[in-house]
Design a protein around this motif. Structure first.
Motif, PDB file in Angstrom:
ATOM      1  N   UNK A   1     -46.212   1.067 -41.730  1.00 32.81           N
ATOM      2  CA  UNK A   1     -45.638  -0.243 -41.609  1.00 32.81           C
ATOM      3  C   UNK A   1     -46.423  -1.521 -42.317  1.00 32.81           C
ATOM      4  N   UNK A   2     -47.842  -1.380 -41.960  1.00 31.66           N
ATOM      5  CA  UNK A   2     -48.644  -2.187 -42.502  1.00 31.66           C
ATOM      6  C   UNK A   2     -48.714  -2.194 -43.974  1.00 31.66           C
TER       7      UNK A   2
ATOM      8  N   UNK B   1     -47.603  -4.560 -49.116  1.00 29.88           N
ATOM      9  CA  UNK B   1     -46.526  -4.342 -50.607  1.00 29.88           C
ATOM     10  C   UNK B   1     -45.562  -5.089 -50.812  1.00 29.88           C
ATOM     11  N   UNK B   2     -45.001  -5.825 -49.602  1.00 33.76           N
ATOM     12  CA  UNK B   2     -43.857  -6.594 -49.886  1.00 33.76           C
ATOM     13  C   UNK B   2     -42.501  -5.614 -50.190  1.00 33.76           C
TER      14      UNK B   2
END
Length: 181
Positions: A20-21, A26-27
């Motif tokens: 998730x992070x 990375x957008x």
């Protein structure tokens, strides 16, 4: 398959948060996290493996704060050897002809009550619930229609590359694919 066994073995709460992070960093335009097979103990019992997911509600809350919807993998008809559900009279039926497995018997009102308790826990936003947003349902076709051609991509209607008969691995609907020059 070996790929499924591998993800089941390594899937943890920490792995989900790391993914998730990375998506956020990375957008990437991904709005839903699916916690795949490996969160549960046995197919048919559907109990959380707390050594792998020590705080499912905390995980879901954090993913929601990050802007994600959260789904868990669920194969409602499957059981596997060693599942406690197999020991409960009337909770399963079978074995199936194709895979020689026992299936969950939703015709039994006690089974419907049992699964309602599971679903309530998974979807509830109260303090004991996980507050998930949905289920990734799997292995539905061949259980509902045992004579179907569920392994035939033509029958399943999967998206195809415009220039060939290969499966389109990107799974972009044809209506959204750029036209070829």
């Amino acid at each position: 398959s070996d790929d499924c066994a591998t993800i089941n073995a390594v899937l943890t709460q920490n792995m989900v948060m790391k993914a998730a992070r990375l998506i956020c960093d990375k957008g990437l335009n991904i709005g839903t996290i699916i916690i795949d097979a490996g969160w549960q103990d046995k197919y048919g019992d559907w109990n959380l493996i707390t050594r792998k997911f020590p705080d499912m509600r905390g995980l879901v809350d954090e993913l929601h704060r990050m802007g994600f919807k959260v789904m868990i993998w669920f194969a409602p008809f499957l059981t596997e050897p060693g599942a406690q559900i197999l020991e409960r009279p009337g909770f399963t039926f079978g074995p199936t002809l194709k895979h020689k497995e026992m299936l969950v018997n939703y015709a039994n009102p006690a089974v419907r009550d049992w699964i309602e308790e599971k679903l309530t826990k998974w979807f509830s936003s109260d303090s004991l619930g996980w507050d998930i947003d949905g289920l990734k349902l799997d292995f539905m076709q061949e259980k509902n229609y045992p004579g179907s051609h569920s392994i035939d991509p033509e029958w399943r209607g999967e998206e195809r590359d415009r220039k060939s008969t290969r499966l389109n691995s990107s799974h972009i609907p044809l209506s959204r694919m750029p036209s070829s020059a």
